[in-house]
Design an enzyme around this catalytic site. Structure first.
Site, short mmCIF file in Angstrom:
data_model
loop_
_atom_site.label_atom_id
_atom_site.label_comp_id
_atom_site.label_asym_id
_atom_site.label_seq_id
_atom_site.Cartn_x
_atom_site.Cartn_y
_atom_site.Cartn_z
N HIS A 146 -0.55 16.53 7.57
CA HIS A 146 -0.91 15.50 6.61
C HIS A 146 -2.15 14.74 7.06
CE1 HIS A 146 3.17 16.41 5.49
NE2 HIS A 146 3.66 15.80 6.53
N HIS B 249 -3.72 6.82 12.43
CA HIS B 249 -3.99 8.09 11.75
C HIS B 249 -5.14 7.89 10.78
CE1 HIS B 249 -0.97 6.12 9.06
NE2 HIS B 249 -1.82 6.52 8.14
N HIS C 213 -7.32 9.08 7.00
CA HIS C 213 -7.36 9.67 5.66
C HIS C 213 -8.82 9.96 5.36
CE1 HIS C 213 -3.17 8.41 4.74
NE2 HIS C 213 -3.47 7.37 5.52
N HIS D 207 -6.01 3.99 9.76
CA HIS D 207 -4.91 3.04 9.75
C HIS D 207 -4.37 2.88 11.17
CE1 HIS D 207 -3.93 3.78 5.22
NE2 HIS D 207 -5.00 3.04 5.41
#
Length: 251
Positions: free
Chosen positions: A83, A118, A120, A143
């Site tokens: 992810h 992590h 994005h 984040h």
């Protein structure tokens, strides 16, 4: 990439705890998130559109960040979980206290300790961040997750409204690498494939396809209020602010 802006979320945010839990970022996959993960439902979800002109300016206290400037966990543990790229802090990996935050609009005398971070990012430069700031969606958003030290672990903290705080940092594309995140970038080739532990972030795979565009669709802000720190321009004195009974919703 260059970091450009810092914001933070207090309260409910959708953080799926298990790295092995399956979820995807395609439209039809995001639609079922609230059914599969209860923390991803309700009216307090992120990401949202942020607008400085529509935010409420107040002389808020500064967010204090302690121990971040020279902190690098050793060994550095990165994982491509299918992810995102996640860095999980191993508590026994350091003999000193982990970095922590306090101040701003956080509850008085509460401290939040670093748990991990992590990313994005998008497959194109014009997208990638989860939140949108002044109609701009940045190329990447990091984040940094913090746990209220009043709670013993992430599972315990996530069950409370004051349990977690997430710092969000926007990145924009530039010609040269960001020296500040080079310790992470150099490990990306070794975690190219899912469950291994980022050409850089866009070279990664989720096991079926290129890993990217891993951002959630914008959520309805509803009646929530957004505040921005403005010490110089406010007519309200800091001593007049009562954060205990702070209003987070339009009445």
């Amino acid at each position: 990439m260059q970091a450009t802006f810092v914001w933070f979320i207090i309260g409910t945010t959708c953080i799926v705890q298990s790295s092995t839990a399956y979820f995807g970022y395609k439209k039809r996959q995001q639609h079922v998130w609230p059914r599969k993960f209860k923390e991803c439902g309700g009216k307090m979800q992120s990401p949202i559109t942020l607008s400085t002109s529509k935010s409420i300016a107040l002389p808020l206290p500064a967010l204090e960040m302690v121990g971040f400037h020279d902190f690098l966990p050793h060994p550095l543990t990165l994982i491509n979980n299918g992810h995102s790229v996640a860095l999980n802090v191993v508590k026994n990996s350091t003999h000193r206290r982990l970095p922590y935050i306090f101040g701003a609009m956080l509850n008085e005398n509460q401290q939040y300790e670093l748990e991990g971070l992590h990313f994005h990012w998008g497959n194109k430069n014009n997208r990638g961040s989860e939140h949108v700031l002044n109609d701009i969606r940045y190329s990447m958003e990091m984040h940094i997750i913090h746990r209220n030290i009043a709670y013993s672990n992430m599972e315990h903290a996530s069950a409370h409204a004051d349990g977690l705080v997430v710092l969000g940092i926007f990145f924009q594309v530039q010609d040269s690498d960001n020296d500040m995140i080079n310790p992470i970038l150099k490990y990306l080739p070794s975690i190219q494939w899912i469950n291994t532990g980022m050409t850089r972030f866009r070279m990664l795979s989720n096991g079926e396809d290129k890993l990217g565009d891993n951002f959630r669709k914008l959520q309805n802000i509803g009646r929530r209020k957004v505040y921005v720190r403005n010490v110089a321009g406010s007519k309200i004195d800091l001593v007049d602010l009562n954060f205990t009974n702070f209003i987070w919703f339009d009445e």
